[in-house]
Write a protein that holds these residues in place. Structure first.
Motif, PDB file in Angstrom:
ATOM      1  N   LEU A  27       0.788  -1.060   0.117  1.00 51.69           N
ATOM      2  CA  LEU A  27       0.149   0.085  -0.171  1.00 51.69           C
ATOM      3  C   LEU A  27       0.730   1.268  -0.074  1.00 51.69           C
ATOM      4  O   LEU A  27       1.545   1.654   1.021  1.00 51.69           O
ATOM      5  N   ARG A  28       0.803   1.843  -0.930  1.00 53.93           N
ATOM      6  CA  ARG A  28       1.885   3.100  -1.220  1.00 53.93           C
ATOM      7  C   ARG A  28       1.231   4.292  -0.520  1.00 53.93           C
ATOM      8  O   ARG A  28       0.140   4.313  -0.372  1.00 53.93           O
ATOM      9  N   ALA A  29       2.182   5.132   0.004  1.00 53.23           N
ATOM     10  CA  ALA A  29       1.768   6.429   0.820  1.00 53.23           C
ATOM     11  C   ALA A  29       0.980   7.303  -0.018  1.00 53.23           C
ATOM     12  O   ALA A  29       0.043   8.018   0.219  1.00 53.23           O
TER      13      ALA A  29
ATOM     14  N   ILE B   3       3.460  -2.599   4.163  1.00 54.95           N
ATOM     15  CA  ILE B   3       3.255  -4.010   3.275  1.00 54.95           C
ATOM     16  C   ILE B   3       2.435  -4.793   4.251  1.00 54.95           C
ATOM     17  O   ILE B   3       2.484  -4.791   5.373  1.00 54.95           O
ATOM     18  N   LEU B   4       1.492  -5.502   3.813  1.00 51.83           N
ATOM     19  CA  LEU B   4       0.256  -5.999   4.442  1.00 51.83           C
ATOM     20  C   LEU B   4       0.197  -7.348   3.813  1.00 51.83           C
ATOM     21  O   LEU B   4      -0.024  -7.629   2.601  1.00 51.83           O
ATOM     22  N   SER B   5       0.458  -8.488   4.637  1.00 47.74           N
ATOM     23  CA  SER B   5       0.370  -9.717   4.467  1.00 47.74           C
ATOM     24  C   SER B   5      -0.350 -10.509   5.328  1.00 47.74           C
ATOM     25  O   SER B   5      -0.550 -10.136   6.591  1.00 47.74           O
ATOM     26  N   VAL B   6      -1.448 -11.206   4.736  1.00 49.47           N
ATOM     27  CA  VAL B   6      -2.478 -11.951   5.388  1.00 49.47           C
ATOM     28  C   VAL B   6      -2.551 -13.456   5.171  1.00 49.47           C
ATOM     29  O   VAL B   6      -2.017 -14.044   3.803  1.00 49.47           O
ATOM     30  N   SER B   7      -3.023 -14.264   5.736  1.00 38.57           N
ATOM     31  CA  SER B   7      -3.341 -15.681   5.450  1.00 38.57           C
ATOM     32  C   SER B   7      -4.569 -15.779   4.752  1.00 38.57           C
ATOM     33  O   SER B   7      -5.348 -14.820   4.933  1.00 38.57           O
ATOM     34  N   ASP B   8      -4.981 -16.962   4.083  1.00 37.34           N
ATOM     35  CA  ASP B   8      -6.056 -16.924   3.204  1.00 37.34           C
ATOM     36  C   ASP B   8      -7.257 -17.119   4.059  1.00 37.34           C
ATOM     37  O   ASP B   8      -8.542 -16.775   3.619  1.00 37.34           O
ATOM     38  N   GLY B   9      -7.129 -17.232   5.496  1.00 35.30           N
ATOM     39  CA  GLY B   9      -8.160 -17.220   6.309  1.00 35.30           C
ATOM     40  C   GLY B   9      -8.972 -15.990   6.470  1.00 35.30           C
ATOM     41  O   GLY B   9     -10.259 -15.561   6.637  1.00 35.30           O
ATOM     42  N   VAL B  10      -8.302 -14.785   6.339  1.00 39.25           N
ATOM     43  CA  VAL B  10      -8.545 -13.322   6.093  1.00 39.25           C
ATOM     44  C   VAL B  10      -9.520 -13.264   5.019  1.00 39.25           C
ATOM     45  O   VAL B  10     -10.479 -12.301   5.261  1.00 39.25           O
ATOM     46  N   LEU B  11      -9.155 -13.860   3.828  1.00 42.77           N
ATOM     47  CA  LEU B  11      -9.928 -13.640   2.596  1.00 42.77           C
ATOM     48  C   LEU B  11     -11.541 -14.206   2.984  1.00 42.77           C
ATOM     49  O   LEU B  11     -12.508 -13.802   2.485  1.00 42.77           O
TER      50      LEU B  11
ATOM     51  N   PHE C  54     -11.212  -7.371  -0.168  1.00 48.32           N
ATOM     52  CA  PHE C  54     -10.268  -7.138   0.810  1.00 48.32           C
ATOM     53  C   PHE C  54      -9.352  -6.093   0.490  1.00 48.32           C
ATOM     54  O   PHE C  54      -8.890  -5.200   1.162  1.00 48.32           O
ATOM     55  N   GLU C  55      -8.924  -6.027  -1.066  1.00 50.73           N
ATOM     56  CA  GLU C  55      -8.121  -5.050  -1.533  1.00 50.73           C
ATOM     57  C   GLU C  55      -8.712  -3.683  -1.276  1.00 50.73           C
ATOM     58  O   GLU C  55      -8.070  -2.717  -0.791  1.00 50.73           O
ATOM     59  N   ALA C  56      -9.881  -3.526  -1.747  1.00 57.33           N
ATOM     60  CA  ALA C  56     -10.634  -2.282  -1.174  1.00 57.33           C
ATOM     61  C   ALA C  56     -10.819  -1.868   0.122  1.00 57.33           C
ATOM     62  O   ALA C  56     -10.399  -0.723   0.437  1.00 57.33           O
ATOM     63  N   PHE C  57     -10.776  -2.762   1.135  1.00 56.37           N
ATOM     64  CA  PHE C  57     -10.815  -2.671   2.437  1.00 56.37           C
ATOM     65  C   PHE C  57      -9.597  -2.037   2.959  1.00 56.37           C
ATOM     66  O   PHE C  57      -9.326  -1.286   3.762  1.00 56.37           O
ATOM     67  N   ALA C  58      -8.335  -2.883   2.409  1.00 56.97           N
ATOM     68  CA  ALA C  58      -7.152  -2.344   2.862  1.00 56.97           C
ATOM     69  C   ALA C  58      -6.576  -0.771   2.231  1.00 56.97           C
ATOM     70  O   ALA C  58      -6.045  -0.062   3.122  1.00 56.97           O
TER      71      ALA C  58
ATOM     72  N   HIS D 156      -5.034   0.350  12.477  1.00 55.51           N
ATOM     73  CA  HIS D 156      -6.527   0.288  12.090  1.00 55.51           C
ATOM     74  C   HIS D 156      -6.667  -0.737  11.200  1.00 55.51           C
ATOM     75  O   HIS D 156      -7.790  -1.697  11.440  1.00 55.51           O
ATOM     76  N   LEU D 157      -5.632  -1.392  10.452  1.00 60.92           N
ATOM     77  CA  LEU D 157      -5.892  -2.605   9.756  1.00 60.92           C
ATOM     78  C   LEU D 157      -6.069  -3.798  10.480  1.00 60.92           C
ATOM     79  O   LEU D 157      -6.768  -4.562  10.241  1.00 60.92           O
ATOM     80  N   VAL D 158      -5.000  -3.951  11.297  1.00 62.02           N
ATOM     81  CA  VAL D 158      -5.109  -5.035  12.127  1.00 62.02           C
ATOM     82  C   VAL D 158      -6.262  -5.019  13.225  1.00 62.02           C
ATOM     83  O   VAL D 158      -6.951  -6.183  13.365  1.00 62.02           O
ATOM     84  N   GLU D 159      -6.353  -3.800  13.706  1.00 62.08           N
ATOM     85  CA  GLU D 159      -7.599  -3.729  14.585  1.00 62.08           C
ATOM     86  C   GLU D 159      -8.932  -4.220  13.875  1.00 62.08           C
ATOM     87  O   GLU D 159      -9.759  -4.856  14.571  1.00 62.08           O
ATOM     88  N   ARG D 160      -9.104  -3.744  12.690  1.00 62.34           N
ATOM     89  CA  ARG D 160     -10.742  -3.941  12.343  1.00 62.34           C
ATOM     90  C   ARG D 160     -10.399  -5.471  11.655  1.00 62.34           C
ATOM     91  O   ARG D 160     -11.614  -6.062  11.641  1.00 62.34           O
ATOM     92  N   LEU D 161      -9.238  -5.867  11.006  1.00 60.43           N
ATOM     93  CA  LEU D 161      -9.400  -7.392  10.603  1.00 60.43           C
ATOM     94  C   LEU D 161      -9.694  -8.079  12.119  1.00 60.43           C
ATOM     95  O   LEU D 161     -10.271  -9.364  11.877  1.00 60.43           O
TER      96      LEU D 161
END
Length: 439
Positions: A337-339, A372-380, A393-397, A405-410
């Motif tokens: 995710l670019r600034a 850089i956001l990395s997740v397991s397939d369980g997140v999808l 998921f992409e739009a969410f991130a 915020h990313l970690v908290e909301r996920l």
């Protein structure tokens, strides 16, 4: 922003399932009611059929209906036992009452010719199924009461034929009670053994979960200040196959998110091995060499039994000057995710650990504020089924790329319901100004 992990970064382990023991206790409370429902139904139906069917005899209607009524009284009392568990010690009063009720039913429906004497087997089995050899003797006494009650009520003499019949009935029923009591004892022994094994397994799984939690980093004080990291791991079971990790390297820090195929203790053991070997390869050099050594460490030879397990992995080295070198071993779920609002997937065609034999190190330049956001397939799975889940998921991130915020909301989504797969998130932000401030 602080560089240590937030509270949710500690892996959350689900509690062992306690529903089964609760179900056993509930079943134990309702068993007397179930037993009495059967006895009352048999007695009432017997009385009604004796009145309605011409080939059945009613020799004493008051006794017959008194017997059916007593079983209904017993039914009401067993209902009270279910509502008031502290009265459970009085449970045997109900089958004792049933012996009298069946004796009255027998007297009222033909006495020695009554077809309903066999109903006495129901309270016999009820009592004999309880633990203790004394519960073989009690049915013997109850059967004698049932058999002799018509003689007492009818004020008749007990003939030799009746005495012989009583002896035979008592011998047969005491045999039934003995067999029932022994089968119940053996079942109780097996149940206790199973419960002991369950408790042992739960203790071992709890210990394994504790060990797995201890392998997840909870602080980032050793990594450069330019790198802010947040993470969370929510296994579907006490022990899961997902893991994340980070540790310092010569010019920055290394980060890993892995997902072992499968769940439970077996997957957790593989995850621990992968994490340990990757950490031990910190001085190897490029990420692909670390992943290669990990694959070698898991290779037990062609003759070894196959586990059919593999590990998808994203392994990343980030230097303090913003150079990210990474390996995508069949993972494919890492988003840059670019600034400036742009984004791109960090993917490759390399195979997972345990399947592939060679991996390629890719290099990406990071700008201040990039995440850089990395997740397991369980997140999808938290975003629905199909390819649309990846888009959602992409739009969410992209909407809010802040690591906190990313970690908290996920995490909130992951805890909101039961997940079929482990949910693991790792988010790293590059901000060289924090490193300059520390210097």
């Amino acid at each position: 922003m602080a560089q240590t992990t937030s509270g949710p970064a500690v892996a959350q382990v689900t509690a062992p399932d306690r529903a089964a023991p609760l179900a056993v206790r509930s079943s134990a409370r309702t068993t007397p009611l179930t037993n009495q429902v059967v006895i009352a139904a048999v007695s009432v139906v017997a009385a009604v059929c004796s009145v309605l069917l011409p080939w059945l005899t009613v020799t004493n209607a008051p006794s017959m209906w008194a017997g059916a009524g007593l079983t209904l009284v017993g039914l009401a009392f067993t209902g009270l036992l279910v509502a008031r568990p502290e009265l459970a010690r009085f449970e045997l009063l109900v089958p004792a009452l049933d012996f009298v009720a069946i004796g009255l039913l027998r007297f009222g429906t033909g006495d020695a010719r009554s077809p309903f004497l066999a109903a006495v087997l129901l309270p016999v089995i009820w009592i004999a199924a309880r633990p203790g050899r004394q519960h073989v003797v009690y049915p013997l006494i109850g059967t004698a009461v049932t058999f002799l009650l018509p003689t007492v009520v009818g004020q008749t003499e007990l003939g030799s034929a009746e005495i012989v019949r009583l002896v035979v009935v008592l011998v047969v029923f005491i045999g039934v009670a003995g067999v029932t009591n022994e089968l119940a004892r053996q079942a109780a022994v097996r149940l206790q053994a199973m419960q002991d094994l369950r408790q042992q397994a739960e203790a071992e799984i709890s210990q394994a979960a504790l060990v797995q939690r201890s392998l997840l980093p909870v602080t980032a004080v050793d990594i450069p200040a330019a790198l802010t990291v947040r993470a969370v791991c929510l296994p579907t079971r006490s022990v899961g196959g997902d893991f994340y990790d980070w540790f310092p390297i010569t010019d920055g820090a290394a980060f890993t998110l892995g997902d072992v195929m499968g769940k439970g203790v077996g997957a957790g053991m593989i995850a621990a091995v992968v994490r340990s070997v990757l950490r031990s390869s910190v001085r190897v050099g490029a990420p692909n060499e670390a992943v290669g050594r990990t694959a070698t460490g898991l290779d037990v030879g062609l003759d070894a039994p196959t586990t059919e397990q593999f590990t998808t992995c994203f392994h990343l080295h980030v230097s303090v000057d913003g150079v990210a070198r990474w390996v995508d071993a069949g993972h494919g779920l890492t988003l840059l995710l670019r600034a400036d609002g742009g984004h791109e997937w960090l993917r490759s065609s390399d195979l997972p650990i345990g399947v592939g034999s060679a991996w390629t190190t890719h290099e990406t330049a990071l700008s201040p504020g990039d995440v850089i956001l990395s997740v397991s397939d369980g997140v999808l799975d938290l975003f629905g089924d199909g390819l649309e889940a990846l888009d959602r998921f992409e739009a969410f991130a992209v909407a809010d790329p802040d690591p906190d915020h990313l970690v908290e909301r996920l995490e909130e989504r992951g805890r909101a319901g039961h997940n079929e797969d482990d949910v693991t998130v790792l988010a790293i932000r590059y901000d060289p100004e924090l490193e300059a401030a520390r210097s």
